[in-house]
Design a protein around this motif. Structure first.
Motif, mmCIF file in Angstrom:
data_model
loop_
_atom_site.group_PDB
_atom_site.id
_atom_site.type_symbol
_atom_site.label_atom_id
_atom_site.label_comp_id
_atom_site.label_asym_id
_atom_site.label_seq_id
_atom_site.Cartn_x
_atom_site.Cartn_y
_atom_site.Cartn_z
ATOM 1 N N LYS A 1 -16.057 5.231 6.236
ATOM 2 C CA LYS A 1 -14.764 5.162 6.919
ATOM 3 C C LYS A 1 -14.267 3.714 7.023
ATOM 4 O O LYS A 1 -13.123 3.408 6.697
ATOM 5 N N THR A 2 -15.145 2.832 7.486
ATOM 6 C CA THR A 2 -14.759 1.434 7.631
ATOM 7 C C THR A 2 -14.434 0.811 6.284
ATOM 8 O O THR A 2 -13.491 0.027 6.156
ATOM 9 N N SER A 3 -15.200 1.169 5.261
ATOM 10 C CA SER A 3 -14.966 0.616 3.923
ATOM 11 C C SER A 3 -13.564 0.945 3.433
ATOM 12 O O SER A 3 -12.837 0.066 2.948
ATOM 13 N N LEU A 4 -13.153 2.201 3.570
ATOM 14 C CA LEU A 4 -11.817 2.583 3.106
ATOM 15 C C LEU A 4 -10.726 1.983 3.989
ATOM 16 O O LEU A 4 -9.646 1.632 3.499
ATOM 17 N N ALA A 5 -10.988 1.856 5.291
ATOM 18 C CA ALA A 5 -10.010 1.206 6.171
ATOM 19 C C ALA A 5 -9.822 -0.255 5.757
ATOM 20 O O ALA A 5 -8.694 -0.774 5.739
ATOM 21 N N LEU A 6 -10.920 -0.927 5.421
ATOM 22 C CA LEU A 6 -10.844 -2.313 4.958
ATOM 23 C C LEU A 6 -10.103 -2.410 3.629
ATOM 24 O O LEU A 6 -9.338 -3.357 3.401
ATOM 25 N N ALA A 7 -10.328 -1.425 2.745
ATOM 26 C CA ALA A 7 -9.634 -1.416 1.460
ATOM 27 C C ALA A 7 -8.129 -1.258 1.659
ATOM 28 O O ALA A 7 -7.325 -1.933 1.009
ATOM 29 N N MET A 8 -7.744 -0.383 2.579
ATOM 30 C CA MET A 8 -6.326 -0.215 2.901
ATOM 31 C C MET A 8 -5.752 -1.517 3.469
ATOM 32 O O MET A 8 -4.665 -1.953 3.084
ATOM 33 N N MET A 9 -6.497 -2.134 4.358
ATOM 34 C CA MET A 9 -6.069 -3.379 4.975
ATOM 35 C C MET A 9 -5.890 -4.477 3.933
ATOM 36 O O MET A 9 -4.907 -5.233 3.952
ATOM 37 N N SER A 10 -6.831 -4.561 2.984
ATOM 38 C CA SER A 10 -6.774 -5.579 1.939
ATOM 39 C C SER A 10 -5.546 -5.397 1.056
ATOM 40 O O SER A 10 -4.839 -6.358 0.736
ATOM 41 N N LEU A 11 -5.279 -4.152 0.665
ATOM 42 C CA LEU A 11 -4.120 -3.874 -0.180
ATOM 43 C C LEU A 11 -2.825 -4.228 0.548
ATOM 44 O O LEU A 11 -1.899 -4.810 -0.037
ATOM 45 N N LEU A 12 -2.752 -3.897 1.831
ATOM 46 C CA LEU A 12 -1.546 -4.162 2.611
ATOM 47 C C LEU A 12 -1.355 -5.655 2.857
ATOM 48 O O LEU A 12 -0.226 -6.155 2.866
ATOM 49 N N MET A 13 -2.444 -6.368 3.045
ATOM 50 C CA MET A 13 -2.362 -7.814 3.217
ATOM 51 C C MET A 13 -1.850 -8.469 1.939
ATOM 52 O O MET A 13 -1.009 -9.368 1.984
ATOM 53 N N ASP A 14 -2.337 -8.001 0.796
ATOM 54 C CA ASP A 14 -1.869 -8.524 -0.490
ATOM 55 C C ASP A 14 -0.384 -8.233 -0.697
ATOM 56 O O ASP A 14 0.308 -8.975 -1.400
ATOM 57 N N ALA A 15 0.094 -7.143 -0.078
ATOM 58 C CA ALA A 15 1.503 -6.768 -0.199
ATOM 59 C C ALA A 15 2.387 -7.543 0.777
ATOM 60 O O ALA A 15 3.604 -7.361 0.799
#
Length: 256
Positions: free
Chosen positions: A112-126
């Motif tokens: 769960k945390t891994s995918l939340a971090l992945a979402m966060m990373s993509l959004l930060m890059d955006a």
């Protein structure tokens, strides 16, 4: 003896080296627009990283994870792992331009945390401002604030950032209320803090989220309501089933 400066020669050399077309130089208006764009980009960069630096990490150790790191072969049910990864990615793409809450719910260690971090990373890059908050670590700070005025000041700063950031990730939401089978109301001060944050992250006039809150939790909605004020949970827990990632068929595998 110093060689005299030949400004014209130096300018001509720069023009030649940089392949500058002197017949098509930008106008003053174009130059002004370029400088404004550069200034706005710098401000946006500073804003994104300002909120990220306010994150509250477990053990003060920042975590990084991207969708490229999501290894479905570490799960027995690879089809479910792939579906969850794809679902999280699609939601993250939607969150680039829309605001809504997301929950990732399931047992410990399922990713769960891994995918939340992945979402966060993509959004930060955006270019969206993001902030990660371990609720267990937040409770630790709340408990320690009585012995350290510096922590009181830090909590005020954390609260302000949680209210304003565009994408707020609340990790392990519910662990601060005890493990399953031993659920109890959360510390009064943390209750108040979270309630203030949840209020600030709602646009009551339009009846919609202001910013997005992504929570990871081992608990279901009713268990969370035993820990927190019902209104708070209703505001952070999404009602739309498409915004709920349920890890029901996933096994507890760390680093998945």
């Amino acid at each position: 003896m110093m060689k005299p400066i030949n400004l014209k020669s130096d300018i001509n050399r720069i023009i030649t080296d940089k392949h500058i077309d002197v017949n098509h130089l930008p106008t003053k208006e174009q130059r002004d627009q370029w400088f404004i764009k550069m200034a706005l980009n710098k401000l946006a960069y500073q804003k994104v990283h300002q909120f990220y630096r306010a994150s509250v990490w477990s053990g003060n150790k920042p975590l990084r994870f991207t969708f490229n790191d999501w290894d479905v072969t570490k799960q027995a049910n690879t089809a479910q792992a792939k579906a969850l990864g794809n679902h999280a990615y699609k939601l993250a793409k939607q969150l680039q331009i829309n605001d809504f809450n997301v929950v990732l719910a399931g047992d410990r260690g399922v990713g769960k945390t891994s995918l939340a971090l992945a979402m966060m990373s993509l959004l930060m890059d955006a270019g969206r401002s993001v902030m990660f908050v371990s609720t267990a670590e937040l409770l630790h700070l709340v408990n320690e604030k009585y012995n350290d005025d510096g922590i009181k000041i830090r909590l005020q700063s954390i609260t302000a950032a949680m209210k304003e950031v565009e994408i707020l990730v609340l990790d392990d939401f519910g662990t601060e209320g005890g493990m399953t089978g031993n659920i109890k109301p959360v510390h009064k001060d943390l209750q108040n803090m979270m309630y203030q944050v949840s209020n600030a992250r709602v646009n009551f006039e339009k009846n919609k989220s202001r910013g997005a809150t992504i929570i990871t939790t081992n608990n279901n909605k009713q268990e969370l309501k035993q820990m927190y004020e019902n209104k708070l949970i209703d505001r952070v827990y999404p009602k739309n089933p498409n915004h709920q990632l349920l890890f029901d068929k996933m096994e507890g595998v760390r680093n998945v």
